[in-house]
Design a protein around this motif. Structure first.
Motif, PDB file in Angstrom:
ATOM      1  N   SER A 107      32.465 -16.806  27.484  1.00 21.06           N
ATOM      2  CA  SER A 107      31.535 -16.893  28.224  1.00 21.06           C
ATOM      3  C   SER A 107      31.340 -15.934  29.373  1.00 21.06           C
ATOM      4  CB  SER A 107      31.031 -18.274  28.766  1.00 21.06           C
ATOM      5  OG  SER A 107      31.977 -18.602  29.770  1.00 21.06           O
ATOM      6  N   TYR A 108      32.569 -15.275  29.633  1.00 20.59           N
ATOM      7  CA  TYR A 108      32.522 -14.439  30.781  1.00 20.59           C
ATOM      8  C   TYR A 108      33.554 -13.232  30.520  1.00 20.59           C
ATOM      9  CZ  TYR A 108      36.685 -17.075  31.988  1.00 20.59           C
ATOM     10  OH  TYR A 108      38.000 -17.767  32.127  1.00 20.59           O
ATOM     11  N   HIS A 109      34.051 -12.988  29.399  1.00 22.19           N
ATOM     12  CA  HIS A 109      35.113 -11.935  28.866  1.00 22.19           C
ATOM     13  C   HIS A 109      34.338 -10.613  28.629  1.00 22.19           C
ATOM     14  CE1 HIS A 109      36.844 -15.852  28.919  1.00 22.19           C
ATOM     15  NE2 HIS A 109      37.884 -15.461  29.346  1.00 22.19           N
ATOM     16  N   GLY A 115      28.406 -12.487  32.177  1.00 21.42           N
ATOM     17  CA  GLY A 115      29.017 -13.774  32.712  1.00 21.42           C
ATOM     18  C   GLY A 115      27.996 -14.347  33.545  1.00 21.42           C
ATOM     19  N   ILE A 133      36.479 -20.020  36.756  1.00 19.39           N
ATOM     20  CA  ILE A 133      36.776 -19.008  35.739  1.00 19.39           C
ATOM     21  C   ILE A 133      38.246 -18.564  35.940  1.00 19.39           C
ATOM     22  CG2 ILE A 133      34.480 -18.136  35.605  1.00 19.39           C
ATOM     23  CD1 ILE A 133      35.249 -15.770  37.381  1.00 19.39           C
ATOM     24  N   LEU A 140      33.536 -10.020  38.636  1.00 21.36           N
ATOM     25  CA  LEU A 140      32.634 -10.882  38.151  1.00 21.36           C
ATOM     26  C   LEU A 140      32.286 -11.848  39.430  1.00 21.36           C
ATOM     27  CD1 LEU A 140      30.910 -12.428  36.333  1.00 21.36           C
ATOM     28  CD2 LEU A 140      32.810 -13.388  35.448  1.00 21.36           C
TER      29      LEU A 140
END
Ligand code: KIV
Length: 299
Positions: A107-109, A115, A133, A140
């Motif tokens: 979900s944030y890669h 992200g 995270i 991010l």
């Protein structure tokens, strides 16, 4: 919103007793005052209420949800929608603790924009007060902080890196690796994280990082020198089905308690001992007599 008791804000229980909400700035204040931070994972309404009422400062809706609640082998499969579903339930239960939710693998890669979009959903749709995270993703973390989203970092043994690490292994076991971890911790703090989870690292490494950072460290398998400690709720209560890691302390055997209670219930059902007459509803006297009379007429 009351601004009394800054940096926490005031809240009240149904009985009118005032409680001070734990906020991200309040965690930093606890570090400054040398007050240990207690943290625990939780994933549903009932257990979150109990955890909150027990006075835990920081509740993490961890992606460990994938393993201890959903039965996956590791944390990788859980989705943003599943995390949001559980975060909403936790948020409905909690009045005092800070509610932090894990952003799951994937979900944030990708891009920072992706992200950020996913993190906003946690705040807007689920009421999370911060997101966690894994890894030194400073770009991010900076973008989330700029968007007013508090961030908890997570370094050391990061379970979403299981395939890269080749298993759940203690990290930072050489002097060079400790220096690298320290550099990452400083980078995460400088990028704007409000707290840092340190997992599966030698006590000496966690102690050095805790002493150097202005933000609080929350340890799990990182020794006693962190500013706070976190455990997985199911580990604490022996509600897991795998051998516990070295750092887990079982505070109760809820697994045995539940199994015994459920066995007693099954036995009572099988021998017609549940429910009793006292546990049954009854017709009002007049209705009972009328029913008896009509049964007699039909007989
Ligand atoms: O998901 C989780 O439970 C966690 C803790 C181990 C810190 O990230």
């Amino acid at each position: 919103m009351s601004l009394t008791n800054f940096p926490g804000s005031s809240n009240s229980t149904p009985s009118g007793t005032s409680i001070t909400k734990v906020t991200m700035p309040a965690l930093a204040e606890m570090k400054r005052q040398g007050k240990p931070i207690s943290a625990l994972t939780a994933y549903d309404y009932a257990t979150s209420r109990l955890v909150d009422e027990a006075g835990i400062d920081f509740i993490l809706v961890g992606d460990s949800l994938a393993m201890v609640v959903l039965g996956h082998d590791n944390t990788l499969a859980v989705t943003v929608d599943e995390m949001l579903h559980h975060t909403r339930a936790v948020r409905r239960a909690v009045r005092r603790a800070l509610v932090v939710a894990d952003m799951p693998f994937g979900s944030y890669h990708g891009t920072v924009a992706d992200g950020l979009t996913n993190a906003i959903r946690y705040i807007k749709e689920a009421g999370a007060e911060a997101v966690k995270i894994e890894g030194p993703r400073t770009e991010l973390i900076r973008a989330l902080s700029d968007a007013e989203i508090p961030v908890v970092g997570h370094l050391g043994l990061t379970p979403q890196s299981i395939h890269r690490m080749g298993g759940y292994r203690v990290q930072a076991r050489t002097a060079d690796a400790v220096q690298q971890l320290k550099a990452e911790a400083h980078a995460v703090a400088d990028a704007g994280a409000g707290a840092l989870v340190l997992e599966g690292v030698p006590r000496e490494a966690a102690a050095a990082i805790t002493a150097e950072l202005a933000i609080p460290t929350i340890g799990i398998g990182a020794g006693p020198d962190c500013d706070g400690q976190i455990l997985v709720f199911h580990d604490l209560l022996n509600l897991t089905f795998a051998p516990a890691a070295k750092f887990v302390r079982r505070y109760a055997d809820a697994g045995a308690l539940i199994r015994t209670a459920v066995e007693h219930y099954r036995e009572d059902v099988e021998r017609h001992a549940f429910p009793s007459d006292e546990e049954s509803y009854h017709l009002p006297e007049a209705a009972r007599r009328a029913l008896e009379a009509s049964s007699l007429r039909k007989a």
